[in-house]
Design a protein around this motif. Structure first.
Motif, PDB file in Angstrom:
ATOM      1  N   UNK A  84       0.830  -1.199   0.000  1.00 41.31           N
ATOM      2  CA  UNK A  84       0.000   0.000   0.000  1.00 41.31           C
ATOM      3  C   UNK A  84       0.871   1.259   0.000  1.00 41.31           C
ATOM      4  N   UNK A  85       0.400   2.260  -0.712  1.00 36.80           N
ATOM      5  CA  UNK A  85       1.073   3.554  -0.719  1.00 36.80           C
ATOM      6  C   UNK A  85       0.680   4.337   0.531  1.00 36.80           C
ATOM      7  N   UNK A  86       1.680   4.794   1.276  1.00 35.11           N
ATOM      8  CA  UNK A  86       1.442   5.521   2.517  1.00 35.11           C
ATOM      9  C   UNK A  86       1.290   7.010   2.262  1.00 35.11           C
ATOM     10  N   UNK A  87       2.171   7.542   1.411  1.00 35.43           N
ATOM     11  CA  UNK A  87       2.180   8.997   1.224  1.00 35.43           C
ATOM     12  C   UNK A  87       2.828   9.328  -0.103  1.00 35.43           C
ATOM     13  N   UNK A  88       2.383  10.444  -0.701  1.00 36.64           N
ATOM     14  CA  UNK A  88       3.015  10.944  -1.919  1.00 36.64           C
ATOM     15  C   UNK A  88       3.517  12.359  -1.689  1.00 36.64           C
ATOM     16  N   UNK A  89       4.812  12.550  -1.932  1.00 37.07           N
ATOM     17  CA  UNK A  89       5.430  13.872  -1.836  1.00 37.07           C
ATOM     18  C   UNK A  89       5.277  14.562  -3.188  1.00 37.07           C
ATOM     19  N   UNK A  90       4.915  15.832  -3.175  1.00 37.05           N
ATOM     20  CA  UNK A  90       4.597  16.525  -4.423  1.00 37.05           C
ATOM     21  C   UNK A  90       5.806  16.699  -5.326  1.00 37.05           C
ATOM     22  N   UNK A  91       7.000  16.639  -4.769  1.00 39.11           N
ATOM     23  CA  UNK A  91       8.207  16.731  -5.582  1.00 39.11           C
ATOM     24  C   UNK A  91       8.653  18.151  -5.836  1.00 39.11           C
ATOM     25  N   UNK A  92       9.530  18.315  -6.846  1.00 37.76           N
ATOM     26  CA  UNK A  92      10.197  19.599  -7.050  1.00 37.76           C
ATOM     27  C   UNK A  92      10.162  20.041  -8.516  1.00 37.76           C
ATOM     28  N   UNK A  93       9.124  19.652  -9.241  1.00 41.82           N
ATOM     29  CA  UNK A  93       8.929  20.080 -10.634  1.00 41.82           C
ATOM     30  C   UNK A  93      10.095  19.705 -11.539  1.00 41.82           C
ATOM     31  N   UNK A  94      10.743  18.600 -11.229  1.00 43.56           N
ATOM     32  CA  UNK A  94      11.826  18.093 -12.063  1.00 43.56           C
ATOM     33  C   UNK A  94      11.941  16.586 -11.843  1.00 43.56           C
ATOM     34  N   UNK A  95      12.290  15.827 -12.873  1.00 41.76           N
ATOM     35  CA  UNK A  95      12.459  14.383 -12.686  1.00 41.76           C
ATOM     36  C   UNK A  95      13.464  14.066 -11.584  1.00 41.76           C
ATOM     37  N   UNK A  96      13.116  13.120 -10.716  1.00 46.28           N
ATOM     38  CA  UNK A  96      14.029  12.673  -9.665  1.00 46.28           C
ATOM     39  C   UNK A  96      14.990  11.654 -10.259  1.00 46.28           C
ATOM     40  N   UNK A  97      16.279  11.890 -10.071  1.00 46.36           N
ATOM     41  CA  UNK A  97      17.289  11.016 -10.666  1.00 46.36           C
ATOM     42  C   UNK A  97      17.962  10.094  -9.657  1.00 46.36           C
TER      43      UNK A  97
END
Length: 260
Positions: A84-97
Motif C-alpha cells: 500500500x502507498x502511505x504517502x506521496x510527496x509533491x516533488x520539485x517540478x523536475x524528474x528525480x534522478x
C-alpha cells in the motif's frame, strides 16, 4: 524478467531484495545469499501509469518501506508488506534522478534532473536545505559522510563531484573533471572521510580527502585543516596547489613525495 529494464535495487537487514523497472513494477525477492538459485520474486507491486519510477531506496529505520522517485517529479512512500502507498510527496517540478538516506533520522537527499539537490525530512514533509548543481549537469549520485562531518557529496552527468557543507549550507569543494563521463555512483566509506566514485567511463576513483588523511598523519603541522586543503585545490588547481605546498614542505625539511 524479459522485457524489463531495472532502474534500481536496495536491500535491507530483513533479507529482502527489491527491484523496480521503468514500467512501474516493483518486484520482491527473499534474499538468502549469493548462492541462492531461486530467481523468482515472491511479491509484486504495480504503480500508477502516471508515475514512471526513476529510482528506489530503503531508509534503514523504516521497516518494510521504500521510497520511489519518479520521472514526473513526485516521490512515493510504500509499505511492501501490505503493498500500500502511505504517502506521496509533491516533488520539485523536475524528474528525480537519485535518492539516498542520511545518517540523521527521517532525512534523505534527493537529486533532480535540473541539477537541484533537496535535503528533506520525510516524516514531516519538510525541506531542510536546497543546493543548486545546475552548472554541472543533472544530479546522478549522492552520498552522505558518516564520520561526523556534515558533508554531502554529489556526482553529476558531466563527471563533476561537488561536496556540500550541510551545516554552513554552502558548497565546500569541487573536483572538476573527476570523470570523463556521467558519474553512476558515489560513496563515502563508513566512518571515514574517504570518497569513492564510479562512472560510465568504466573507472573507479578516490577523492582528494584520502590524500589529505595521509598528509595530515605525516605532517599535521601543515595539513591541519581539510577545509583549507579543499580550498587550495578548488581555487588553484593542481599546479598552484603544489606551489603553495612545496615551500611549506621545504621549510620543515620534509622529504614527502606527493602525487596529484
Amino acid at each position: 524478467m524479459g522485457g524489463h529494464r531495472f532502474i534500481g535495487m536496495r536491500t535491507q537487514h530483513q533479507k529482502l531484495t527489491r527491484k523496480c523497472d521503468i514500467r512501474g513494477n516493483i518486484f520482491l525477492w527473499a534474499f538468502k545469499g549469493v548462492m541462492d538459485q531461486n530467481p523468482s520474486p515472491f511479491g509484486h507491486i504495480l504503480l500508477d501509469q502516471s508515475f514512471s519510477p526513476s529510482c528506489i531506496m530503503h531508509r534503514d529505520t523504516y521497516l518494510n518501506k521504500v521510497l520511489v522517485g519518479s520521472e514526473q517529479g513526485p516521490m512515493q512512500l510504500w509499505t511492501i508488506s501490505t503493498k500500500k502507498k502511505i504517502f506521496e510527496f509533491k516533488g520539485w517540478d523536475s524528474p528525480i534522478t537519485c535518492c539516498v538516506s542520511s545518517p540523521a533520522l527521517d532525512v534523505v537527499a534527493v537529486g533532480c534532473a535540473d541539477g537541484s539537490i533537496h535535503v528533506h525530512n520525510i516524516r514531516y514533509d519538510k525541506e531542510l536545505v536546497t543546493f543548486t548543481h545546475s552548472t554541472r549537469g543533472s544530479v546522478t549520485a549522492l552520498s552522505f559522510c558518516t564520520d561526523g562531518k556534515p558533508l554531502l557529496a554529489s556526482g553529476g552527468s558531466l563527471g563533476v563531484i561537488s561536496v556540500w557543507n550541510l551545516e554552513k549550507k554552502r558548497l565546500q569543494s569541487v573536483v572538476r573533471e573527476a570523470h570523463d563521463s556521467v558519474i553512476t555512483s558515489i560513496h563515502f566509506f563508513a566512518n571515514e572521510p574517504v570518497l569513492m566514485s564510479s562512472s560510465a567511463d568504466n573507472s573507479i576513483k578516490n577523492n582528494l580527502h584520502e590524500l589529505w588523511i595521509l598528509l595530515n598523519f605525516l605532517l599535521p603541522e601543515i595539513f591541519s585543516s581539510v577545509e583549507t586543503f579543499d580550498e587550495w585545490f578548488q581555487i588553484s588547481g593542481k599546479m598552484v596547489l603544489l606551489d603553495k605546498l612545496l615551500p611549506k614542505l621545504k621549510k620543515c625539511n620534509s622529504r614527502v613525495l606527493i602525487f596529484l
